[in-house]
Design a protein around this motif. Structure first.
Motif, PDB file in Angstrom:
ATOM      1  N   PHE A  65       0.610  -1.277   0.257  1.00 15.60           N
ATOM      2  CA  PHE A  65       0.664  -0.092  -0.117  1.00 15.60           C
ATOM      3  C   PHE A  65       1.055   0.905   0.023  1.00 15.60           C
ATOM      4  CE2 PHE A  65      -2.430  -2.761   2.302  1.00 15.60           C
ATOM      5  CZ  PHE A  65      -3.865  -3.147   0.947  1.00 15.60           C
ATOM      6  N   GLY A  66       0.510   2.112  -0.642  1.00 18.55           N
ATOM      7  CA  GLY A  66       1.564   3.019  -1.224  1.00 18.55           C
ATOM      8  C   GLY A  66       0.736   4.273   0.627  1.00 18.55           C
ATOM      9  N   ILE A  67       2.427   5.466   0.333  1.00 18.53           N
ATOM     10  CA  ILE A  67       2.271   6.085   1.432  1.00 18.53           C
ATOM     11  C   ILE A  67       0.122   7.040   1.406  1.00 18.53           C
ATOM     12  CG2 ILE A  67       2.804   8.305   3.165  1.00 18.53           C
ATOM     13  CD1 ILE A  67       5.373   6.918   2.403  1.00 18.53           C
ATOM     14  N   VAL A  68      -0.047   7.779   2.703  1.00 21.34           N
ATOM     15  CA  VAL A  68      -1.634   8.294   2.556  1.00 21.34           C
ATOM     16  C   VAL A  68      -1.130   9.271   3.253  1.00 21.34           C
ATOM     17  CG1 VAL A  68      -3.376   6.942   1.720  1.00 21.34           C
ATOM     18  CG2 VAL A  68      -2.435   6.668   3.861  1.00 21.34           C
ATOM     19  N   ARG A  69      -1.647  10.644   2.728  1.00 22.38           N
ATOM     20  CA  ARG A  69      -1.281  11.763   3.680  1.00 22.38           C
ATOM     21  C   ARG A  69      -2.774  12.523   4.045  1.00 22.38           C
ATOM     22  NH1 ARG A  69       3.692  11.973   4.454  1.00 22.38           N
ATOM     23  NH2 ARG A  69       5.021  10.875   2.831  1.00 22.38           N
ATOM     24  N   ASP A 128      -8.770  14.419  -1.277  1.00 18.08           N
ATOM     25  CA  ASP A 128      -9.600  15.595  -0.977  1.00 18.08           C
ATOM     26  C   ASP A 128     -10.406  15.072  -2.533  1.00 18.08           C
ATOM     27  OD1 ASP A 128     -10.478  17.314  -3.809  1.00 18.08           O
ATOM     28  OD2 ASP A 128      -9.065  18.491  -4.327  1.00 18.08           O
ATOM     29  N   ASP A 129     -11.652  14.607  -2.229  1.00 19.21           N
ATOM     30  CA  ASP A 129     -12.421  13.920  -2.889  1.00 19.21           C
ATOM     31  C   ASP A 129     -13.264  13.892  -4.112  1.00 19.21           C
ATOM     32  OD1 ASP A 129     -13.586  11.686  -0.750  1.00 19.21           O
ATOM     33  OD2 ASP A 129     -14.220  12.907   0.083  1.00 19.21           O
ATOM     34  N   ALA A 130     -13.336  15.618  -3.905  1.00 22.51           N
ATOM     35  CA  ALA A 130     -13.619  16.246  -5.649  1.00 22.51           C
ATOM     36  C   ALA A 130     -12.103  15.675  -6.513  1.00 22.51           C
ATOM     37  CB  ALA A 130     -14.079  17.575  -5.567  1.00 22.51           C
ATOM     38  N   ALA A 131     -10.643  15.892  -6.358  1.00 22.28           N
ATOM     39  CA  ALA A 131     -10.388  15.827  -7.130  1.00 22.28           C
ATOM     40  C   ALA A 131      -9.868  14.093  -7.484  1.00 22.28           C
ATOM     41  CB  ALA A 131      -8.464  16.087  -6.752  1.00 22.28           C
ATOM     42  N   GLY A 132     -11.058  13.136  -7.092  1.00 19.99           N
ATOM     43  CA  GLY A 132     -10.955  11.707  -6.536  1.00 19.99           C
ATOM     44  C   GLY A 132      -9.617  11.403  -5.949  1.00 19.99           C
ATOM     45  N   ASN A 133      -9.569  11.740  -5.011  1.00 21.98           N
ATOM     46  CA  ASN A 133      -7.992  10.904  -4.372  1.00 21.98           C
ATOM     47  C   ASN A 133      -9.037  11.377  -2.984  1.00 21.98           C
ATOM     48  OD1 ASN A 133      -5.964  10.284  -2.851  1.00 21.98           O
ATOM     49  ND2 ASN A 133      -4.611  12.361  -3.658  1.00 21.98           N
ATOM     50  N   PRO A 134      -9.629  10.502  -2.458  1.00 21.71           N
ATOM     51  CA  PRO A 134     -10.023  10.353  -1.309  1.00 21.71           C
ATOM     52  C   PRO A 134      -9.638   9.827  -0.025  1.00 21.71           C
ATOM     53  CG  PRO A 134     -10.761   8.442  -2.630  1.00 21.71           C
ATOM     54  CD  PRO A 134     -10.561   9.164  -3.234  1.00 21.71           C
ATOM     55  N   LEU A 135      -8.652   9.219  -0.053  1.00 18.90           N
ATOM     56  CA  LEU A 135      -7.642   8.399   1.015  1.00 18.90           C
ATOM     57  C   LEU A 135      -6.267   9.647   0.772  1.00 18.90           C
ATOM     58  CD1 LEU A 135      -7.643   4.384   0.680  1.00 18.90           C
ATOM     59  CD2 LEU A 135      -9.008   5.863   1.607  1.00 18.90           C
ATOM     60  N   GLY A 136      -6.206  10.597  -0.201  1.00 20.20           N
ATOM     61  CA  GLY A 136      -4.680  11.201  -0.012  1.00 20.20           C
ATOM     62  C   GLY A 136      -3.756  10.762   0.212  1.00 20.20           C
ATOM     63  N   LEU A 137      -4.085   9.781  -1.454  1.00 22.66           N
ATOM     64  CA  LEU A 137      -2.482   8.967  -1.622  1.00 22.66           C
ATOM     65  C   LEU A 137      -1.578  10.021  -1.869  1.00 22.66           C
ATOM     66  CD1 LEU A 137      -3.845   5.994  -3.926  1.00 22.66           C
ATOM     67  CD2 LEU A 137      -2.658   5.630  -1.965  1.00 22.66           C
ATOM     68  N   ASP A 138      -0.155   9.955  -1.738  1.00 19.69           N
ATOM     69  CA  ASP A 138       0.765  10.915  -1.729  1.00 19.69           C
ATOM     70  C   ASP A 138       1.379  10.242  -3.230  1.00 19.69           C
ATOM     71  OD1 ASP A 138       3.131  12.429  -2.242  1.00 19.69           O
ATOM     72  OD2 ASP A 138       3.787  11.545  -0.107  1.00 19.69           O
ATOM     73  N   PRO A 139       0.872  10.898  -5.054  1.00 26.44           N
ATOM     74  CA  PRO A 139       2.010  10.339  -5.855  1.00 26.44           C
ATOM     75  C   PRO A 139       3.427  10.594  -5.841  1.00 26.44           C
ATOM     76  CG  PRO A 139       0.432  12.887  -6.018  1.00 26.44           C
ATOM     77  CD  PRO A 139       0.940  12.343  -4.606  1.00 26.44           C
ATOM     78  N   GLN A 140       3.669  10.589  -4.736  1.00 23.92           N
ATOM     79  CA  GLN A 140       5.546  11.360  -4.995  1.00 23.92           C
ATOM     80  C   GLN A 140       5.921   9.855  -4.955  1.00 23.92           C
ATOM     81  OE1 GLN A 140       7.221  13.895  -5.660  1.00 23.92           O
ATOM     82  NE2 GLN A 140       5.749  14.874  -5.349  1.00 23.92           N
ATOM     83  N   ASP A 141       4.759   8.484  -3.959  1.00 28.26           N
ATOM     84  CA  ASP A 141       5.608   6.918  -3.187  1.00 28.26           C
ATOM     85  C   ASP A 141       4.620   6.759  -4.507  1.00 28.26           C
ATOM     86  OD1 ASP A 141       5.928   5.333  -2.014  1.00 28.26           O
ATOM     87  OD2 ASP A 141       3.814   5.280  -0.965  1.00 28.26           O
ATOM     88  N   PRO A 142       6.245   5.958  -4.602  1.00 27.74           N
ATOM     89  CA  PRO A 142       5.982   4.596  -5.897  1.00 27.74           C
ATOM     90  C   PRO A 142       5.465   3.366  -5.274  1.00 27.74           C
ATOM     91  CG  PRO A 142       8.162   5.103  -5.719  1.00 27.74           C
ATOM     92  CD  PRO A 142       7.452   5.997  -4.616  1.00 27.74           C
ATOM     93  N   THR A 143       5.254   3.168  -4.643  1.00 24.46           N
ATOM     94  CA  THR A 143       4.848   1.736  -4.088  1.00 24.46           C
ATOM     95  C   THR A 143       3.063   2.153  -4.159  1.00 24.46           C
ATOM     96  OG1 THR A 143       4.339   2.632  -1.516  1.00 24.46           O
ATOM     97  CG2 THR A 143       6.298   1.125  -2.902  1.00 24.46           C
TER      98      THR A 143
END
Lengths: 270, 590
Positions: A149-153, A158-173
């Motif tokens: 699982f990737g890191i979440v912050r 941002d629910d509206a932008a389709g990132n309800p968990l706060g996935l970190d785009p910097q994290d490759p996993t």
């Protein structure tokens, strides 16, 4: 009193006929109280329920019949005098010991299945799925091919932008993580859910799988099970979480191995 | 009179002014009646709320006449919104648990009859007693105010689990000002309960008349005494928890709020708290609270079963020990409310075993009640019917508890209607039957007139059948997996087939509630027009049945009684009557 009870009996019969309860009751009488179980531990939970029902059912009937009988048998009549008697220590000890043994034997029988679901470690090959509850929706996350699982912050949520968990785009996993609103699992494979919450306490429950566990913000709670029957089941929130509690629903599809592989593939195409 | 004011007995002069006599009274009897009427008001309101609750479950989206006039925001167009439903649910639970089940049996009957039954002329601290009633009153006013503030009453249930209850309006309507008022109300109620508990304990220990040894006390007194000890230990914890929750809401602390929360896409500026901490504190109060509600009912039931079986209570000592057993164990089982909360699963087994232990003293009580009926000469008066009803409900609610105290079966039944059925029967209805039994039994002593026996029995018939008709089907809803606290049952496919059972329950509830009018009319009619009461209409043995109905201001007209016997000496061989008063010296042989 008789008048009141008679009125009640008439009313209840009328209501039962009027509300179409007869088929319901026939179904109940035939033993279909629970939805058919669809998990390994579910069968044991049901067995423990029916063991308990047998024991308490006998206790219940004996106690209620004894109560009714004593009141009727010793109702006030001319010439009857009450027995001046303060009780018997022997009997106190007897029924104390009897209930203690009965109840302890009964409840002890149920602890094994509890340990299976909540304590015993999941097998190595268990499929890990993360469930994150929020007011009033479920987010299901699969780790993807890398198994991590990737890191979440929280600040990235941002629910509206389709990132309800706060996935970190910097994290490759996290790149291959799959976040979907409904869950699918393969049948007969051990599953380990990791339960989380974004805001308040919710509860992840699926009737047919005999699963129920609070999702608590700030905690990651594991829940282990193996589904034994394919089908589509409703996920319901079972802990009061606010105004939309009654409509916090999702689905759990239990699929064949092939069906699960196909489902994963379909999802990844998005 | 002026001289009397200087003597040490000055406090026992009856006050002459209306305000000192009926409003700010220090007379335990007046305070008992004040508590009783406060509880009566609360139970009526709580029942009205349950009408709306049952209505909405069966006919959601239906317009209710006049509702919009009173609640334009919660019920636009007269239709209940889900949050409005949840606010009624919260207020129903809060009113019933705190202002009815905690207030009537202990504050009401306990206040009135504990001093009389131990032969005292008042409570140990009459002013404290007055203060505890008025704190309760203020708590009720503050609670009711929550209906009328912006956002309405809170929607977090009577258990008020944070973070839902800690985050303010962002988490939902009613969680702003309404929730704050709720917490303040409960905190004030805790103070009142603590003051009351101190008073009950001191009075029982210090104020017993000559000859009233502990083992001669009526079981009602024992139950009020143990309840007061529970109250003293439990309400302090709830008070502390309430203050912590208030601080989380308004002082920026994080006792119950963990870090990283995101509510409606907004980050919450708190870190480090634990939602489970509240659950532990709350249930450390909440489980003893169940016994605070039910123990006085057990005391009344024991008193009534012995009186109307014309027989000594079976196993008096065992009954006293069982009361203490339940009281002590009641503090060790709170975790059985939390099997699914995420606490350590090992702890669940520990709490489950201890909960099983508590079933044993409960079973002892049931056996002893049956033993009391055995070979008695049972008079089926109205109070007796309610006492028998209490035993029946206690058995029913007790055995359903054995499904819930096992974590394995609780996996399935937790937070379903099975739980709703269980706690309503054992804590709600059984306790209410204790209150009804006490009301029909003591009404003549409190108000000097008798209630109608005929209408009392009709009321019992409707209520006894009614509560079983309401709550028995709920077990089946639970077995079908129906979650509790759902405002509507339309959102899930598996709930659809259950609609007819819900309709049945709703109709049964409406009829049962309507039949309570029989009680209300009987009560108020008898208050003014009932037959004048004798001193001892039930031919009972305890001290309240030796003094006029209603008793004089200082209970025993300046001459405290001397006690020679236990509380339940019925049908003593060789004595002329089938009841021997506690003050009657024993004859040579016996």
């Amino acid at each position: 009193m008789l008048l009141a009870i008679t009125i009640w009996i008439f009313t209840l019969i009328t209501v039962i006929l009027f509300t179409d309860l007869v088929p319901e009751m026939l179904e109940l009488a035939s033993g279909q109280w629970f939805p058919e179980t669809a998990s390994v531990h579910g069968a044991i939970v049901d067995a423990q329920f029916f063991n308990t029902l047998m024991v308490t059912g006998v206790v219940f009937i004996l106690a209620q019949v004894a109560l009714g009988y004593l009141v009727f048998r010793y109702r006030e009549r001319p010439g009857q005098t009450a027995y001046y008697y303060h009780g018997s220590n022997k009997m106190e000890w007897a029924w104390t010991a009897a209930t203690t043994v009965l109840f302890f034997v009964m409840v002890s029988m149920g602890y094994g299945v509890w340990l299976d679901v909540y304590v015993h470690a999941a097998p190595e090959d268990a499929i890990q799925i993360e469930v994150t509850a929020q007011q009033f929706a479920w987010n299901i996350r699969y780790p993807g091919p890398d198994g991590q699982f990737g890191i979440v912050r929280p600040e990235l949520i941002d629910d509206a932008a389709g990132n309800p968990l706060g996935l970190d785009p910097q994290d490759p996993t996290g790149e291959d993580d799959l976040v979907v609103p409904t869950m699918a699992i393969p049948v007969n494979r051990p599953i380990e859910l990791i339960l989380r919450s974004k805001d308040v306490t919710h509860n992840f429950s699926v009737r047919e799988l005999r699963l129920k566990q609070d999702t608590v913000p700030g905690m990651m709670i594991p829940l282990r099970f193996t589904a034994t029957k394919t089908g589509k089941y409703e996920i319901a929130c079972s802990e009061l979480c606010g105004m939309g509690h009654h409509r916090m629903r999702s689905f759990l599809d239990v699929l064949s191995d092939q069906g699960y592989a196909d489902w994963l593939e379909d999802q990844s195409e998005f | 009179m002026a001289d009397a004011a200087l003597t040490s007995h000055a406090v026992h002069e009856a006050p002459t002014g209306f305000i000192r006599k009926w409003i700010f009274s220090t007379d335990h009897k007046v305070i008992g009646i004040q508590y009783f009427f406060l509880a009566l008001f609360s139970v009526l309101l709580g029942m009205i709320l349950s009408i709306f609750i049952r209505f909405n479950l069966v006919w959601p989206g239906t317009e209710i006449p006049l509702l919009e006039t009173f609640f334009p925001v919660g019920a636009p167009g007269g239709v209940m919104t889900p949050e409005f439903y949840l606010s009624f649910l919260t207020m129903h639970g809060t009113l019933m648990v705190f202002f009815v089940l905690t207030t009537a049996p202990q504050g009401g009957f306990g206040n009135y009859f504990l001093p009389i039954q131990i032969g005292a002329d008042d409570m140990a601290f009459p002013n404290l007693n007055m203060l505890s009633f008025w704190f309760t009153f203020v708590a009720l006013v503050v609670l009711l105010a929550a209906f009328f503030v912006t956002g309405g009453a809170p929607i977090s249930g009577w258990t008020a689990y944070p973070p839902l209850s800690a985050l303010g309006e962002i988490a939902g309507p009613g969680l702003g000002t309404g929730q704050t008022l709720w917490i303040v109300s409960i905190a004030i109620f805790c103070v009142a309960a603590l003051l009351g508990a101190l008073n009950f304990i001191t009075t029982t220990i210090d104020m017993r008349t000559e000859g009233m040894t502990l083992m001669r006390m009526p079981l009602t007194v024992w139950s009020w005494f143990v309840t007061a000890i529970l109250g003293l230990l439990a309400f302090g914890v709830l008070l502390a928890a309430g203050i912590l929750l208030l601080m989380d809401r308004s002082a920026g602390t994080s006792f119950f709020i963990p870090g990283g929360l995101v509510v409606s896409d907004q980050i919450i500026d708190h870190k480090g708290g634990s939602p489970l901490l509240w659950q532990h504190l709350f249930w450390f109060f909440g489980h003893p609270e169940v016994y605070i509600a039910i123990l006085p009912g057990m005391g009344v039931t024991s008193q009534l079963l012995s009186t109307f079986s014309r027989k000594p209570i079976f196993g008096y000592r065992a009954m006293v020990y069982a009361l203490f057993g339940i009281g002590i164990l009641g503090f060790m089982v709170w975790g059985h409310h939390m099997f699914m909360s995420g606490m350590s699963p090992y702890t669940a087994i520990f709490f489950s075993l201890l909960t099983t232990v508590i079933a044993v003293p409960s079973a002892i009580k049931t056996f002893n009640w049956l033993g009391t009926l055995w070979r008695g000469n049972v008079r089926l008066t109205t109070p007796m019917l309610f006492a028998v009803g209490f035993v029946s409900l206690f058995v029913t609610g007790g055995v359903s508890g054995l499904f819930l105290n096992q974590p394995s079966t609780d996996i399935y039944l937790h937070d379903t209607y099975f739980v709703v059925a269980h706690f309503h029967i054992i804590m709600g209805v059984a306790a209410i039957f204790g209150i009804f039994g006490g009301t029909y039994y003591w009404f003549s002593k409190m108000f000097g007139r008798q209630m109608s026996e005929f209408w009392g029995k009709v009321h019992f018939g409707f209520t006894f059948v009614g509560v079983y008709a309401i709550f028995t089907p709920m077990h089946f809803l639970g077995m079908a997996g129906n979650p509790r606290r759902y405002a509507e049952l339309t959102g899930f496919d598996f709930l659809e087939p259950l609609a007819s059972i819900h309709l049945f329950i709703t109709i049964a509830a409406f009829i049962t509630i309507a039949s309570q009018l029989i009680f209300l009319i009987n009560f108020f009619w008898s208050l003014f027009k009932g037959k004048k009461a004798e001193i001892n209409p039930w031919q009972a043995t305890t001290l309240e049945w030796e003094i006029p109905s209603p008793p004089p201001h200082d209970n025993f007209a300046g001459k405290l009684p001397v006690v020679y016997r236990g509380a339940y000496e019925y049908s003593v061989p060789g004595e002329p009557l089938d009841y021997s008063m506690q003050t009657a010296p024993k004859t040579a042989e016996s």
